[in-house]
Design an enzyme around this catalytic site. Sequence first.
Site, PDB file in Angstrom:
ATOM      1  N   PRO A 190      19.592  48.299  80.141  1.00  0.00           N
ATOM      2  CA  PRO A 190      18.532  47.690  79.329  1.00  0.00           C
ATOM      3  C   PRO A 190      18.780  47.688  77.817  1.00  0.00           C
ATOM      4  O   PRO A 190      17.965  47.149  77.082  1.00  0.00           O
ATOM      5  CB  PRO A 190      17.314  48.564  79.665  1.00  0.00           C
ATOM      6  CG  PRO A 190      17.895  49.902  80.001  1.00  0.00           C
ATOM      7  CD  PRO A 190      19.208  49.622  80.673  1.00  0.00           C
ATOM      8  N   GLY A 191      19.871  48.290  77.353  1.00  0.00           N
ATOM      9  CA  GLY A 191      20.175  48.139  75.943  1.00  0.00           C
ATOM     10  C   GLY A 191      20.107  49.403  75.105  1.00  0.00           C
ATOM     11  O   GLY A 191      20.096  49.338  73.874  1.00  0.00           O
ATOM     12  N   LYS A 244      22.401  51.822  74.672  1.00  0.00           N
ATOM     13  CA  LYS A 244      23.605  52.030  73.845  1.00  0.00           C
ATOM     14  C   LYS A 244      23.793  50.869  72.870  1.00  0.00           C
ATOM     15  O   LYS A 244      24.233  51.068  71.742  1.00  0.00           O
ATOM     16  CB  LYS A 244      24.825  52.227  74.746  1.00  0.00           C
ATOM     17  CG  LYS A 244      24.676  53.510  75.554  1.00  0.00           C
ATOM     18  CD  LYS A 244      25.839  53.821  76.434  1.00  0.00           C
ATOM     19  CE  LYS A 244      25.564  55.087  77.229  1.00  0.00           C
ATOM     20  NZ  LYS A 244      24.488  54.953  78.248  1.00  0.00           N
ATOM     21  N   GLU A 293      25.370  41.463  79.681  1.00  0.00           N
ATOM     22  CA  GLU A 293      24.881  41.999  80.963  1.00  0.00           C
ATOM     23  C   GLU A 293      25.121  40.955  82.045  1.00  0.00           C
ATOM     24  O   GLU A 293      24.763  39.793  81.876  1.00  0.00           O
ATOM     25  CB  GLU A 293      23.397  42.360  80.832  1.00  0.00           C
ATOM     26  CG  GLU A 293      22.677  42.640  82.126  1.00  0.00           C
ATOM     27  CD  GLU A 293      23.265  43.777  82.969  1.00  0.00           C
ATOM     28  OE1 GLU A 293      23.652  44.825  82.412  1.00  0.00           O
ATOM     29  OE2 GLU A 293      23.350  43.590  84.202  1.00  0.00           O
ATOM     30  N   ASP A 324      29.880  37.654  83.661  1.00  0.00           N
ATOM     31  CA  ASP A 324      30.771  38.630  84.276  1.00  0.00           C
ATOM     32  C   ASP A 324      31.764  39.015  83.170  1.00  0.00           C
ATOM     33  O   ASP A 324      32.340  38.130  82.517  1.00  0.00           O
ATOM     34  CB  ASP A 324      31.493  37.940  85.454  1.00  0.00           C
ATOM     35  CG  ASP A 324      32.335  38.916  86.238  1.00  0.00           C
ATOM     36  OD1 ASP A 324      33.010  39.766  85.624  1.00  0.00           O
ATOM     37  OD2 ASP A 324      32.333  38.820  87.478  1.00  0.00           O
ATOM     38  N   CYS A 332      26.966  57.577  84.426  1.00  0.00           N
ATOM     39  CA  CYS A 332      25.960  58.627  84.622  1.00  0.00           C
ATOM     40  C   CYS A 332      26.149  59.218  86.009  1.00  0.00           C
ATOM     41  O   CYS A 332      25.210  59.387  86.767  1.00  0.00           O
ATOM     42  CB  CYS A 332      24.546  58.108  84.392  1.00  0.00           C
ATOM     43  SG  CYS A 332      24.091  56.742  85.449  1.00  0.00           S
TER      44      CYS A 332
HETATM   45  N1  SAM Z   1      24.515  50.637  78.896  1.00  0.00           N
HETATM   46  C1  SAM Z   1      23.165  50.533  79.409  1.00  0.00           C
HETATM   47  C2  SAM Z   1      22.235  51.304  78.504  1.00  0.00           C
HETATM   48  O1  SAM Z   1      22.698  52.228  77.811  1.00  0.00           O
HETATM   49  O2  SAM Z   1      21.047  50.964  78.441  1.00  0.00           O
HETATM   50  C3  SAM Z   1      23.105  50.938  80.859  1.00  0.00           C
HETATM   51  C4  SAM Z   1      24.078  50.191  81.713  1.00  0.00           C
HETATM   52  S1  SAM Z   1      24.016  50.547  83.411  1.00  0.00           S
HETATM   53  C5  SAM Z   1      24.714  52.101  83.504  1.00  0.00           C
HETATM   54  C6  SAM Z   1      25.280  49.521  84.038  1.00  0.00           C
HETATM   55  C7  SAM Z   1      25.030  48.036  84.006  1.00  0.00           C
HETATM   56  O3  SAM Z   1      26.154  47.385  84.616  1.00  0.00           O
HETATM   57  C8  SAM Z   1      23.808  47.560  84.777  1.00  0.00           C
HETATM   58  O4  SAM Z   1      22.933  46.883  83.913  1.00  0.00           O
HETATM   59  C9  SAM Z   1      24.357  46.615  85.832  1.00  0.00           C
HETATM   60  O5  SAM Z   1      23.556  45.468  86.060  1.00  0.00           O
HETATM   61  C10 SAM Z   1      25.708  46.222  85.272  1.00  0.00           C
HETATM   62  N2  SAM Z   1      26.667  45.809  86.312  1.00  0.00           N
HETATM   63  C11 SAM Z   1      26.524  45.849  87.646  1.00  0.00           C
HETATM   64  N3  SAM Z   1      27.613  45.357  88.251  1.00  0.00           N
HETATM   65  C12 SAM Z   1      28.462  44.982  87.310  1.00  0.00           C
HETATM   66  C13 SAM Z   1      29.754  44.381  87.310  1.00  0.00           C
HETATM   67  N4  SAM Z   1      30.390  44.080  88.430  1.00  0.00           N
HETATM   68  N5  SAM Z   1      30.319  44.124  86.127  1.00  0.00           N
HETATM   69  C14 SAM Z   1      29.691  44.424  84.987  1.00  0.00           C
HETATM   70  N6  SAM Z   1      28.473  45.005  84.922  1.00  0.00           N
HETATM   71  C15 SAM Z   1      27.872  45.270  86.063  1.00  0.00           C
END
Ligand code: SAM
Length: 428
Positions: free
Chosen positions: A100-101, A103, A120, A147, A218
């Site tokens: 959700p943003g 970082k 995203e 992607d 995480c």
């Molecule tokens: N960085 C975010 C924050 O600090 O608020 C949290 C990110 S979360 C750990 C990982 C993100 O990777 C998710 O929003 C998810 O939708 C996305 N994601 C899922 N599959 C993915 C893929 N194949 N390639 C890139 N991102 C992907």
Amino acid sequence: MKEEFLELMKNLLGDNYNDFIKSYDNPPKRGVRSRINNNLKKEKLKFGINEYILLSDEKLGNSPIHHLGGIYLQEPSAMAPVNLVDINPSWNCLDMCASPGGKSGQVAERLIDGILVSNEIDKKRCQTLFQNMERMGYDNVIVTNNDPKDLTNNFKGFFDLIILDAPCSGEGMFRKDSEAISMWNLGNVDTCAKRDLDLLDYANIMLKTGGIIIYSTCTFNKYEDEFAITEFLKKHDYSVVKPNINVLKSGEKGLIDGAVRMYPHTSVGEGQFMCVIQKNEEIEATNKKGKFNKLESKELKLVNEFINENTTNLNLNLIKKNNQIYHLIKDINLDNLNVLSYGVRIGEIDKRFIPNHHLFKVFGNNFKLKLELKIDDPNVIKYLRGEQLDIELPKGYGVIMIDGLSLGGFKSSDGVLKNLYPKGLRNF
Ligand code: SAM
């Protein structure tokens, strides 16, 4: 929790395993980034500039200070990775998996003339990301919905910093999210670990020589964490960067030199793995500029009339896409990408110029007409409910300002302020 997970944790933690398990009897830790003075009960973390542990369990997600962008709720250990390095305020940055943003916000707040491409892959999650960037009023963030593989076509050797907060098996979410427990299985760990290597390869293509990747998850699984880094380093000439000491002191050393781990029983938060690597290998950067549609002269006249009448010192770099007018923050190559925001959504032309909420949020300080309020003024709640305010101000468009941050816009005429807070956000 599943037996296989518990077995893995036993092997990983040895004598500390029981403390880890006991920590699940305690409530999850909550964190907040705080940008204005407030009386929230909180304790400053050892790292960061405005990062705190929240000491109360007050619900804040729909509070006026949250709508204002005065706070961002973020799990404390998730705030650590961005603090591993000193971010140069002029850097070109990319957050590859951003929603959700949390970082992205930390990076945006550290930049001055640098930019952040906040990407995203998931469409719905990307909307949330955009709304958060808009709520916080950042003027330096481009939001894309791609992607990460597709980004590599546009940004070869371009970025100084890439945040790769990888989608993971989420073991560090177990205390606050029971769904993460039920979703966990060894097959998913394997899928995530393989995907990490692809994502690291994409990051490598887009990073300058000398540039930095902050890699984080995480989860505690070593195949998604240290193993991913080790495998990547076998193929590429990178160095592991020493972590910031205050971050390390808030967690513990990982299984390879330079990596940091945070566990719920020993650290400031729920769980995080992080490691910073720096690129030594040479890469030829592409510096292609993007193609953008300029405004027709009639449109430009309408926008300029609005800007000159209502604002001061606002120099906009205007472009048009799908009928929306944006302030493009930097002329970078965004061709063929799915861009949600080129910087700031200024508004659209529908016979006349209709300003967008994003304009009021980001450039609030530039509006001539300002209604300065305190956060606990009853007019703030009225405004967030979408009500008109019976306040006499000169005619024109203006903003409600609280402690230097903009809540949103209004149109003043005939002794009232017509509410321009978007209907979708009025959920008071
Ligand atoms: N960085 C975010 C924050 O600090 O608020 C949290 C990110 S979360 C750990 C990982 C993100 O990777 C998710 O929003 C998810 O939708 C996305 N994601 C899922 N599959 C993915 C893929 N194949 N390639 C890139 N991102 C992907």
